[in-house]
Design an enzyme around this catalytic site. Structure first.
Site, short mmCIF file in Angstrom:
data_model
loop_
_atom_site.label_atom_id
_atom_site.label_comp_id
_atom_site.label_asym_id
_atom_site.label_seq_id
_atom_site.Cartn_x
_atom_site.Cartn_y
_atom_site.Cartn_z
CG ASP A 157 -62.74 77.45 8.23
OD1 ASP A 157 -62.10 76.88 9.13
OD2 ASP A 157 -63.64 76.92 7.59
CG ASP A 206 -60.10 77.72 13.30
OD1 ASP A 206 -59.55 76.76 13.87
OD2 ASP A 206 -60.67 77.63 12.20
CG ASP A 264 -58.80 75.12 10.98
OD1 ASP A 264 -58.70 74.07 11.64
OD2 ASP A 264 -59.81 75.44 10.34
#
Lengths: 1247, 319
Positions: A891, A895, A435
């Site tokens: 995080d 995700d 990410d």
């Protein structure tokens, strides 16, 4: 997962609605949700303030205690046992134990049951401890207290678990809501409260909740004395963003919406207290309903291990078949003649029912013999393998958690292996899907630069500049040339100067050291002209003021009063961190936004004419929301004079299109600044405004209100059209640039990972420009890289025809792939950048394969504008298509899908909520720790577990087969060479500790060296330590060992005397001697495998051997009733015989010889990477290792030719430079060599 | 970097800290070519002498083996040996001559050797009761002794197949008309005599049944003194085995001829077993067995060869 993401998006929209007069709007849903109350699914009735009514049916709801434990006292035993015996091996041993009860087994009952209990017991104790921890956590949560109104009208602290539906509670500031509450009133007059939902959706910004006006009056303890109301609402469900119900209060019915619902696990912020009534309790709450257990993942090695177990099972069945067939043949042809057996002859029906040897029923005997053999050769199946692996993994996890190098000083958090069963998978990762926000970048926006009225302010350097300049330092010369070739000389020099200073004070800290003044979070801007209010003396005064006003007014943020603040500075919460940074910046510039109500925004403005700070109120007339398609947001405000302004901020391209002719004064200069900001990797927004005539506004407002009042699907379109009408003829004020800060150590980490041969894909929801910027900043992309951009062409997009879009994308993919193939994939690396919409098409059925083929061949892939669902989808497809081990790191709540889908999910336990961490297998405080986690711990764990499993297989094959060979000499009658208890001790005591020590502490090379030679990591993905050839090799090694041990023993010991006194060996002594050889051999074998001996290994290996003798002594000293045929076997029989000790020595050496010769040949002539490094380390220990030429050379060689990461960048630059170099004059070269940077570089070569 | 936490950790440089950081002091043996060659050389140098010593010990043992199971059946009965052996009316005595080829120093162990006799058969091995052997008729649960457990409702002591099939050939040795004294004491392990066979346990109802297996026992002598039985009941590991019969405690000279008068009672003819009489001296390593010596020498030699090969290869392909 998909639901979660759509929820996130919806949540945002709903929240913004609050500011855009959501209460004026009709609900968007087609039917009135309140109508459904009472129907199926909406049957819940709550009697507020009358919890006693909920004690009995039909309104009996559960208490508020929650339990996340897997078991309870009653179910633990059956359920945990069931879990254990689901494993094939354990089930097999259970069967064996059951058979032993029916005298079918060749061993005593105890010797079969004890190890099983031991093994299963340990696993169950582990389960129980884990569950106990969960229980304690629950207990902690359940015992939190909340002020609850008792029947006597007093609010007292009551534990959460005793809360009932209908209770009225008072929640104070910064407390968690104990259950899902209906907001009745708050400390604010208008009944709003602010809620932090970090634990639910990972969003750090605050949400506003608002009570019904009817219940506003209930804002004091006493008010509740006569309070009675009934809530009818939906049944418990996991949808966080919906809530349907009605409140019947004082004979009136009011519809309820999600904005009155306070969810469990969220926190009250910025509000002194609220009153609420409990609606859902315990397991009915949306938070609990919404939590999903992460899927249990198994590592590759473990899956392969199952296959090994199956192989061993096949061997087991095979030898059992041989035994049973052999037995029945003997029975039929030979045994009948063996009078000393007194076999029952079929004719007489006497009571001798030895079913195993009944010549008249050979088939039945054979079947029974088969079953007995299955149990007898059970030592081929490593019973303690699973439990040992579990113990080892828990210890490994502990070591990972404790690693001080993985401890983050800032967040005071360490790496946490949340599941221990994927440790070794860390060593086999081939692909990282990352990410961006919060993972690579710290999700901190810093206000860095701005351009107002055509003048740029804030010359400071950005993180990306920093990364670039360090790179350039490392490779100064090409930079000097670029100076020559381009005419941006001044800029370049600026970079150079900075680099020098930053080099003296290590990278990131440089800025901190430079600035003495306290750093303001989110504001990293230095410009005397703007900061010290010098601008009031300059030109364009009104434009600058207006610019600041846009900054302070055009947003959705709210000010937060900090209790312990010393200054009058406020902090802010807003939908995006960008807005926060704008608000902070405007505060710094003297335009403090300090209060907001539904329709009012109050600024403390610096008035240039009076040089004083004045308080000005702006009436918020309309708010035109930001959306990804509009790419802009506007507010319409009227100031105290009644003048109406439209203030707008948005993407530069959008704003520039909508400028009035007289608003383009600064366009050219601003555009120039824009491009330079973008080049620095900054995120830019343009500000513009427009003054509206009152009449014009009124006219427009009616259209807009109409549009807002529309119900139905065309509403959004109408609103957009209405917005378009007013957002035009703007006057450009300037642009701002904010920096998305990279986290500490990210580029270096990516570089190391790239050297280790890992591929890194960036999956981000951000727009392409930002993604590409960050790609450059962390060296995923570089200038000389060929970039493929996949996106839908405008026409295809506008037609919205799937077919056309598919064709379009397919064509693009094929084009790119052709190019890639033509160029030859080694020379120049390729980067693939694809956006969400194109990706959606590209991941469809027929195009999927072509897309993945292209993507996998590119050095780096950046997917921008992807939805969380797509992230998960990409992860799954990559996993399936390539079959490689993937690691997803992220995080946020968005995700979670990706994290759960990947082979290994890693959550960043940084700023944002816990959602990702909860779903992850490992949690890291920062991205940079990934380097050590993978390259050191992953490598180690992979090595350890594979060595361990292979050794386990070896030792059990080596031991189990001796049992089989002996059968060949006993006419397959099923007699066992060893005493039952010897065998029981084998897996449990005598060979288990060294394996555990190996699994926990083995290191092929030290951690430093792992990091210095990242290429070593490739052993994992290539699976060199656990390949089938290795597995077969070890099985063969076991076969050889067993053969050597058995044959040597029987040939040496039989039939002649064992000692001088002429006594011969019998079954007992042969068994003890052979067993001694087995113990010695398997323990010495592990000593050969081990390459890292601490005292623990020594103790466990040699201790195990010693333990065997001690056991034999103690066991033999027991009275013969207990010790049976092992009675005094060591001191009385075999101990005094020199032959015994000689056999041990010879047999051990001979049985280890084949393996030893194999590894010596391998090491000497076909060494693997770790062998070479070990040897070099050993050889060079005396000299300073790092200076040694050979060391450096090997290190260089080991760095795989990577195409991403900044070493690769440097390599590429060095290459291109050396070509240019020949053409350039020597003088330039000299000037370069004389520069201080060059000298500093030559002192510290990049490593 | 000077966070107090980190400092605190640094101070705690205890063993546990080193353990958790996986940096315990360790030795890391690496198989460098030098080590490999040294190890092989060392192994060669150890194993060859050991092998030679072992071989020497083995060669010092003198062994005379005489197979008598066929010769001891009269020519006329050789077609049907089974009925011969089962016919109690025929006397089974037989004489064998053994010539001493090498000087044999006392004590000389007398073994009988049986081949193709599965004393390790599971049914056979299990058919005994250790507790009864120790406690006699006081111990009642003799179900493990099946099928030789009871005789007319009376428990058999010692029960079980092993005892029932006791070997019962007997040997006497005559040298130059004088009988050689055979010591039949101390032929069983001391631990067995003292702890596994009862001093007050006397045979009872033994070999009284319809089916008579092997030898009989002296009813008056306690089991702990009937060493034949004790030896027999230590079941052999392999189907070909020797058991100690007694010891001749006189030296035998070269070319001595020993006449063995034996009673050929034991039936090995039903299952094609062989019976052999073995006279053997012993060395410190036990009996005559060249296998260990040869194995040691082979291992030693191959180690030396490997050492040389490795040295050559190492010299040729120097890294």
């Amino acid at each position: 997962m998909a639901a979660a993401t759509s929820r996130t998006r919806k949540g945002k929209i709903r929240w913004s609605k609050l500011y855009s007069f959501g209460c004026l709007r009709p609900s968007t849903s087609e039917e009135h949700p309140a109508d459904r109350v009472g129907q199926l699914g909406f049957t819940r009735v709550i009697f507020c303030n009358e919890p006693y009514l909920h004690r009995k049916k039909p309104h009996k709801y559960p208490y508020n205690n929650i339990s996340t434990t897997k078991y309870n006292v009653l179910t633990f035993l059956p359920r945990a046992l069931f879990e254990q015996f689901r494993r094939v091996a354990n089930f097999y041993f259970l069967l064996a134990a059951v058979f032993s009860l029916f005298s079918l087994a060749p061993f005593s009952r105890a010797s079969l049951i004890v190890p099983l209990i031991f093994v299963v017991g340990i696993s169950m104790i582990k389960e129980a401890i884990e569950d106990w921890h969960r229980f304690l956590q629950d207990l902690d949560v359940n015992n939190r207290t909340v002020k609850t109104r008792m029947s006597n009208g007093v609010f007292v602290d009551k534990p959460w678990k005793e809360l009932r539906v209908g209770d009225v509670v008072k929640v104070n500031k910064d407390e968690y809501f104990p259950s899902d509450l209906l907001l009745l009133s708050s400390s604010y007059e208008d009944g709003v409260c602010y809620v932090e939902t970090m634990n639910l959706d990972g969003e750090t910004n605050l949400k506003i909740k608002r009570c019904l006006e009817a219940s506003l009056c209930l804002n004091d303890d006493e008010e509740f004395s006569g309070f009675k109301a009934t809530v009818r609402c939906e049944d418990p469900n996991p949808n966080l963003y919906t809530f349907v119900g009605t409140l019947e209060f004082e004979n009136e019915s009011y519809p309820l919406s999600p904005s009155q619902l306070l969810l469990r696990d969220s926190k009250l912020r910025n509000t002194d207290y609220i009153y609420g009534v409990v609606i859902f309790t315990g397991h009915d709450t949306k938070a609990v309903r919404n939590s999903t257990r992460s899927p249990s993942k198994r590592s590759r090695i473990e899956r392969k291990m199952d296959h090994i177990i199956y192989i061993l099972f096949s061997i087991l069945v095979l030898v059992s078949l041989v035994s049973s067939i052999g037995s029945s043949l003997f029975l039929k042809h030979d045994m009948v003649d063996w009078w000393y057996l007194l076999l029952p002859d079929g004719s007489s029906l006497d009571d001798d029912d030895d079913l195993f040897f009944n010549p008249s029923k050979p088939v039945k005997s054979a079947v029974l013999q088969f079953i007995r053999a299955l149990i007898l050769y059970g030592y081929l199946i490593p019973i303690s393998l699973y439990v040992s692996i579990e113990v080892v993994k828990v210890l490994q996890k502990m070591l990972i958690d404790k690693d001080i190098e993985l401890y983050d000083d800032v967040t005071r958090k360490s790496v946490q292996a949340r599941t221990s069963n994927l440790n070794e998978e860390l060593g086999q990762v081939e692909m990282i899907l990352s990410d961006k926000t919060g993972t690579l970048t710290s999700n901190q926006m810093e206000f860095r630069k701005c351009s107002i009225a055509g003048i740029s302010y804030g010359g400071d350097i950005t993180e990306v500049d920093l990364a670039a300049s360090t790179r350039m330092n490392a490779n100064l010369e090409p930079f000097e040339f670029s100076m020559d070739e381009t005419n941006r000389a001044t800029r370049s020099f600026e970079l150079l100067d900075f680099s020098v200073s930053s080099f003296s004070a290590q990278n990131g800290n440089a800025r901190l050291l430079k600035t003495e003044e306290p750093v303001i979070k989110g504001f990293n801007f230095r410009d005397d002209w703007l900061m010290n209010k010098n601008w009031i003396r300059g030109p364009n005064l009104s434009d600058i003021t207006m610019f600041f006003r846009v900054m302070a007014l055009c947003h959705t943020g709210i000010p937060i009063e900090d209790d312990n603040r010393k200054t009058d500075k406020l902090s802010y919460e807003a939908e995006s961190p960008e807005e926060v940074s704008f608000l902070i910046a405007s505060q710094e510039f003297g335009f403090q936004f300090f209060r907001r109500t539904q329709s009012l925004m109050v600024l403390k403005e610096f008035d240039p004419s009076s040089m004083e700070e004045v308080e000005r109120e702006y009436k918020l007339l309309n708010l035109l929301e930001f959306s990804s398609s509009r790419k802009r947001m506007s507010v319409i405000v009227s100031n105290e004079d009644g003048r109406i302004f439209l203030l707008c901020k948005g993407a530069d391209s959008i704003i520039f299109d909508r400028l009035a002719d007289n608003g383009r004064t600064y366009e050219q200069a601003t555009a120039l600044h824009l491009s330079s900001y973008a080049e620095d990797g900054l995120r830019t927004l343009a500000f513009a405004y427009r003054e509206l005539e009152a009449a014009e506004y009124e006219r427009w407002n009616t259209t807009f209100t109409q549009a807002k009042a529309t119900i139905g699907p065309e509403r959004e379109e109408l609103l957009e059209q209405a917005s378009q009408m007013i957002e035009k003829d703007l006057i450009l004020l300037g642009v701002v640039a904010v920096e998305d800060k990279l986290q500490k150590g990210v580029p270096e980490c990516i570089d190391k990972l790239a050297q280790a041969g890992l591929k890194i894909w960036l999956l981000t929801g951000d727009k392409r420009e930002t993604a590409v910027n960050i790609g450059f900043a962390c060296s995923l992309l570089r200038q000389d890289m060929m970039q493929f951009h996949l996106s839908l062409s405008r026409e295809a997009e506008s037609n919205n025809e799937v077919k056309a879009m598919e064709e379009d994308i397919l064509q693009q993919i094929q084009c790119s792939y052709k190019l890639l193939c033509e160029e030859g994939n080694n020379e120049a690396p390729y980067g693939l950048i694809i956006d969400g919409k194109a990706l959606e098409i590209a991941l469809r059925g027929n195009i999927k394969d072509e897309f993945l083929q292209l993507a996998v061949n590119c050095a780096s892939v950046i997917c921008c504008r992807v939805s969380p669902k797509q992230k998960a989808l990409i992860t799954r497809l990559v996993k399936q298509y390539t079959g490689r081990t993937t690691l997803a790191i992220g995080d946020g709540a968005n995700d979670v899908g990706m994290i759960q889908e990947a082979d290994i999910g890693v959550g960043i336990s940084g700023m944002e909520g816990m959602q990702a961490v909860m779903a992850s297998d490992f949690s890291l405080p920062q991205f940079r720790f990934l380097e050590r986690l993978l390259i050191v711990h992953g490598h180690w764990c992979y090595q350890r577990i594979s060595k361990m499993v292979l050794y386990f297989v070896y030792k059990n094959v080596a031991f189990g087969l001796t049992l089989f060979y002996y059968e060949l000499y006993t006419s397959f009658s099923g007699e066992v060479l060893y005493n039952d208890w010897y065998m029981t001790m084998f897996n449990v005591m005598l060979t288990s500790l060294p394996v555990v020590a190996l699994g926990v502490l083995e290191q092929d090379v030290s951690s430093d060296i792992c990091l210095q030679f990242p290429a070593l990591y490739q052993q994992g993905p290539r699976n060199v330590h656990f390949s089938w050839s290795r597995i077969i090799g070890w099985i063969l090694n076991g076969v050889v060992t067993s053969l050597v041990i058995f044959l040597a023993n029987i040939y040496i010991l039989s039939p002649t005397a064992l000692q001088r006194n002429g006594f011969v060996t019998d079954m007992n002594s042969l068994g003890a001697i052979t067993y001694t050889c087995v113990i010695w051999t398997v323990n010495c074998q592990i000593a050969i495998i081990t390459s890292h001996f601490t005292w623990i290994q020594h103790l466990s290996i040699w201790g195990s051997i010693l333990l065997w003798y001690i056991f034999l002594l103690v066991y033999g000293a027991l009275p013969p009733d207990l010790s049976g045929n092992a009675f005094q076997v060591l001191i009385g029989v075999i101990g005094p015989a020199p032959l015994y000790w000689m056999i041990t020595m010879v047999v051990v050496v001979v049985s280890l010889l084949p393996y030893f010769v194999h590894i010596t040949i391998q090491r000497s002539f076909y060494p693997m990477d770790d062998h070479v490094i070990q040897e070099m380390e050993k050889c060079l220990k005396k000299d300073d290792v790092r200076d040694n030429e050979m060391w450096v050379r090997e290190q260089r060689n080991s760095q795989r030719s990577t195409s991403i990461g900044f070493s690769a960048r440097v390599e590429a630059k060095v290459l291109s430079f050396s070509q240019q170099m020949q053409q350039k004059k020597l003088s330039i070269y000299r000037s370069v060599t004389n520069s201080p940077i060059y000298r500093s570089i030559t002192r510290t070569p990049f490593s | 970097m000077t966070d107090p936490n980190r400092e605190r950790y640094r101070i705690r440089e205890t063993a546990f800290y080193l353990f958790t950081q996986q940096s315990l002091p360790a030795c890391k043996p690496v198989l460098t070519p030098g080590w490999v060659i040294t190890i092989f050389l060392f192994m060669g140098l150890i194993f060859i002498p050991v092998g030679l010593v072992t071989l020497r010990a083995s060669h010092s043992v003198v062994e005379i083996v005489d197979r008598y199971d066929i010769e001891c059946v009269p020519e006329s009965s050789r077609i049907d040996k089974i009925s011969y052996i089962q016919d109690d009316s025929i006397p089974k005595n037989c004489s064998r001559f053994m010539k001493v080829r090498k000087y044999m120093k006392a004590p000389i162990n007398i073994y009988y050797q049986l081949d193709n006799y599965y004393q390790n058969h599971r049914r056979y091995v299990k058919s005994r009761s250790d507790k009864q052997l120790l406690h006699g008729r006081k111990y009642h649960d003799t179900s493990s002794c099946q099928p030789v457990e009871l005789n007319n409702g009376q428990p058999i002591v010692p029960c079980g197949l092993i005892a029932w099939s006791l070997f019962n050939d007997s040997f006497t040795f005559i040298r130059e008309r004088a009988e050689l004294k055979v010591n039949r004491k101390n032929i069983a392990w001391k631990s067995d005599r003292d702890h596994k066979f009862g001093k007050n346990v006397h045979p009872f109802s033994f070999q009284n049944g319809t089916l008579i297996g092997g030898g009989k026992l002296y009813p008056k002598i306690p089991l702990s003194d009937q060493e034949d039985l004790i030896v027999w009941m230590r079941t052999s590991a392999l189907p070909s085995f020797r058991k100690l019969y007694g010891r001749i405690e006189e030296d035998l000279d070269v070319d001595d001829v020993i006449v063995v008068n034996l009673m050929n009672n034991y039936n090995t003819y039903s299952f094609g077993g062989k019976k052999k009489l073995v006279l053997s001296t012993s060395s410190w390593l036990g009996g005559k067995n060249n296998f260990l010596g040869h194995a040691c020498i082979i291992v030693g030699c191959s180690s030396l060869v490997l050492a040389i090969v490795f040295t050559l290869l190492h010299l040729k392909y120097r890294r």
